[in-house]
Design a protein around this motif. Structure first.
Motif, PDB file in Angstrom:
ATOM      1  N   PRO A   1      20.973  18.348 -22.333  1.00 46.63           N
ATOM      2  CA  PRO A   1      20.680  16.928 -22.540  1.00 46.63           C
ATOM      3  C   PRO A   1      19.633  16.674 -23.614  1.00 46.63           C
ATOM      4  O   PRO A   1      19.731  15.693 -24.360  1.00 46.63           O
ATOM      5  N   LEU A   2      18.634  17.571 -23.744  1.00 50.14           N
ATOM      6  CA  LEU A   2      17.619  17.364 -24.774  1.00 50.14           C
ATOM      7  C   LEU A   2      18.199  17.576 -26.167  1.00 50.14           C
ATOM      8  O   LEU A   2      17.847  16.856 -27.116  1.00 50.14           O
ATOM      9  N   ALA A   3      19.095  18.540 -26.300  1.00 54.65           N
ATOM     10  CA  ALA A   3      19.741  18.753 -27.594  1.00 54.65           C
ATOM     11  C   ALA A   3      20.622  17.561 -27.954  1.00 54.65           C
ATOM     12  O   ALA A   3      20.641  17.098 -29.099  1.00 54.65           O
ATOM     13  N   LEU A   4      21.360  17.053 -26.966  1.00 53.97           N
ATOM     14  CA  LEU A   4      22.206  15.888 -27.218  1.00 53.97           C
ATOM     15  C   LEU A   4      21.363  14.656 -27.540  1.00 53.97           C
ATOM     16  O   LEU A   4      21.760  13.823 -28.363  1.00 53.97           O
TER      17      LEU A   4
ATOM     18  N   ILE B   1      16.811  10.964 -19.023  1.00 57.21           N
ATOM     19  CA  ILE B   1      16.869  10.759 -17.576  1.00 57.21           C
ATOM     20  C   ILE B   1      17.875  11.707 -16.928  1.00 57.21           C
ATOM     21  O   ILE B   1      17.746  12.053 -15.755  1.00 57.21           O
ATOM     22  N   THR B   2      18.867  12.177 -17.694  1.00 55.64           N
ATOM     23  CA  THR B   2      19.775  13.208 -17.169  1.00 55.64           C
ATOM     24  C   THR B   2      18.980  14.441 -16.755  1.00 55.64           C
ATOM     25  O   THR B   2      19.204  15.008 -15.676  1.00 55.64           O
ATOM     26  N   ALA B   3      18.057  14.866 -17.614  1.00 54.59           N
ATOM     27  CA  ALA B   3      17.227  16.039 -17.303  1.00 54.59           C
ATOM     28  C   ALA B   3      16.324  15.751 -16.113  1.00 54.59           C
ATOM     29  O   ALA B   3      16.170  16.589 -15.214  1.00 54.59           O
ATOM     30  N   ASN B   4      15.714  14.564 -16.091  1.00 54.25           N
ATOM     31  CA  ASN B   4      14.810  14.246 -14.990  1.00 54.25           C
ATOM     32  C   ASN B   4      15.561  14.120 -13.670  1.00 54.25           C
ATOM     33  O   ASN B   4      15.069  14.564 -12.620  1.00 54.25           O
ATOM     34  N   ALA B   5      16.756  13.525 -13.710  1.00 55.13           N
ATOM     35  CA  ALA B   5      17.539  13.362 -12.487  1.00 55.13           C
ATOM     36  C   ALA B   5      17.936  14.711 -11.905  1.00 55.13           C
ATOM     37  O   ALA B   5      18.004  14.874 -10.678  1.00 55.13           O
ATOM     38  N   PHE B   6      18.196  15.698 -12.780  1.00 59.16           N
ATOM     39  CA  PHE B   6      18.500  17.038 -12.275  1.00 59.16           C
ATOM     40  C   PHE B   6      17.306  17.603 -11.522  1.00 59.16           C
ATOM     41  O   PHE B   6      17.458  18.263 -10.496  1.00 59.16           O
ATOM     42  N   MET B   7      16.099  17.368 -12.044  1.00 59.13           N
ATOM     43  CA  MET B   7      14.894  17.843 -11.368  1.00 59.13           C
ATOM     44  C   MET B   7      14.715  17.164 -10.014  1.00 59.13           C
ATOM     45  O   MET B   7      14.184  17.759  -9.075  1.00 59.13           O
TER      46      MET B   7
ATOM     47  N   VAL C   1      19.870  24.513 -18.311  1.00 61.15           N
ATOM     48  CA  VAL C   1      20.283  23.157 -17.937  1.00 61.15           C
ATOM     49  C   VAL C   1      19.558  22.119 -18.791  1.00 61.15           C
ATOM     50  O   VAL C   1      20.154  21.152 -19.268  1.00 61.15           O
ATOM     51  N   PHE C   2      18.265  22.328 -18.994  1.00 65.27           N
ATOM     52  CA  PHE C   2      17.430  21.359 -19.684  1.00 65.27           C
ATOM     53  C   PHE C   2      17.809  21.225 -21.156  1.00 65.27           C
ATOM     54  O   PHE C   2      17.712  20.135 -21.735  1.00 65.27           O
TER      55      PHE C   2
END
Length: 445
Positions: A96-99, A145-151, A92-93
């Protein structure tokens, strides 16, 4: 021993993130403002807008560069201190980090270079480049923030058959995560508020010296207008954000207001001292009826889950979450008052030379550290309030560490702190020189 390793790993990552975030909000806010100055110069060809773009652009360059350097340090820790977390969240992480790297970073870096080495003799190219840099900084914020919001609120995933990791099942659901959009808009508004305070404070410094008055009156007014908009929108959005947190993270919400007993019609106390060991507030003074329920549920009679109904092992550090939230809110009220005062003065005293205007400009100089503190305390609420989960409800922080010996973490953390101190001294030196240099900056060929 495991608890010590978890604490040290979290502390090291917190130092890394907080130091990086010194530069991020000012980069986002100043980027948008400099883009506006560049566009204005392109359209009007007035020398004033060129000088404003050059001056504030120089300050933007310094923040942008330091933000990139400090951002790399975070990624290293995922492979060292947080190896199991990287494996658990990798599917999942990674997206968004690649993008963020492929879209936002390359957009920022490419057009930052074009803007940096383009003369104002080509104002259209310079303006378009800076607009794209500003857009890139906001796109970068979206993916991080997409990654953080998933967390904070996991959606669009499925658990692997062996339970060892989570798999991305619906990227659209991850992007539509309401937590993402609440957090993103709140973060961007905070960045604009910080940048506005910075612009007002620096402009006031020159107006107090009666230096380049026409230039800095313009940036003063812009800063005040951005400040009033962001200062009012932040708590407005924050109210709905709080309602949503109460829905998806009721334990964090209870910790934010130090609510120990479940029930409805909860008041909000203006002053409280929570005691985690006793499971109650030692002091609670001036309760406003029903407001506690409204802040956490959106309903004045809403049912609030109390901390005493939660397993102590599933509670966040209550005092740190509670005090961080209170400090953030108090600073938010102060910013509204400062914004209203600034708006009144720029309208009533266009010359900004009367005694009250001069007092206001001195006040804003002293207020310069406050939006940084408000942002840091806001992130403390978001991240500490999520504990003991690193991925809320799915994966505990204690399971996510690599198990590096404590002495190694202490050693690397000591080196990191030393490096950051030296970096911060260099940053302050460069910023001070750039600030006091004024707008008389030579344009390159």
């Amino acid at each position: 021993m495991i608890e010590d390793i978890v604490l040290l790993s979290r502390l090291q990552f917190a130092i890394t993130v907080f130091f990086h975030f010194i530069f991020v909000p000012l980069t986002i806010g100043l980027g948008a403002m400099v883009a506006g100055f560049e566009v204005k110069y392109w359209k009007t060809q007035q020398e004033k807008w060129k000088k404003l773009a050059q001056y504030w652009g120089n300050l933007f360059k310094i923040n942008f560069a330091f933000g990139i350097v400090t951002g790399f340090a975070m990624t290293f820790q995922f492979g060292t201190n947080w190896g199991p977390y990287s494996e658990f969240m990798g599917d999942v992480f990674a997206s968004p980090l690649a993008l963020e790297a492929l879209i936002a970073f390359f957009l920022e870096a490419t057009f930052f270079g074009i803007w940096l080495f383009t003369s104002h003799k080509r104002p259209k190219l310079k303006a378009v480049s800076m607009v794209l840099v500003a857009v890139g900084t906001m796109i970068s914020a979206i993916w991080i923030i997409t990654a953080n919001a998933f967390m904070q609120h996991p959606v669009g995933y499925q658990m692997a058959a062996d339970g060892s990791k989570i798999l991305l099942a619906d990227f659209g659901a991850v992007l539509a995560n309401p937590y993402l959009w609440y957090m993103l808009i709140h973060t961007l508004l905070a960045a604009y508020l910080l940048s506005a305070v910075f612009m007002v404070a620096v402009s006031g410094y020159f107006l107090l010296k009666k230096s380049n008055v026409d230039i800095y009156k313009t940036s003063m007014k812009l800063g005040v207008y951005v400040l009033i908009i962001s200062a009012i929108l932040l708590p407005t959005l924050g109210m709905f954000y709080g309602h949503y947190v109460g829905e998806v993270q009721p334990v964090k919400a209870a910790a934010m207001e130090a609510v120990w007993e479940s029930g409805s019609d909860k008041p909000m106390y203006l002053f409280s001292i929570p005691s985690e060991s006793e499971g109650r507030n030692l002091v609670q003074i001036i309760g406003i009826p029903y407001v506690g329920s409204f802040l956490l549920t959106g309903d004045f009679h809403g049912e609030v889950t109390g901390l005493n109904d939660i397993d102590p092992n599933d509670r966040p550090p209550v005092a740190l979450t509670f005090y961080s939230f209170r400090i953030m809110v108090m600073l938010g009220i102060l910013f509204i008052l400062e914004a209203l005062a600034g708006l009144y003065l720029v309208r009533k005293d266009p010359t900004m030379e009367k005694p009250n205007s001069r007092k206001y400009m001195k006040l804003m100089l002293y207020s310069l550290p406050l939006p940084y503190l408000a942002i840091m305390f806001g992130w403390a609420v978001a991240e500490v309030g999520r504990q003991p989960w690193i991925v809320y409800g799915l994966y505990r922080t204690s399971e996510a560490i690599s198990g590096i010996p404590a002495i190694q973490i202490l050693f690397s953390m000591g080196l990191l702190v030393l490096f950051y101190l030296l970096l911060f001294v260099l940053f302050l030196y460069l910023m001070k020189n750039a600030v006091v240099a004024g707008p008389e900056v030579k344009d390159h060929a």
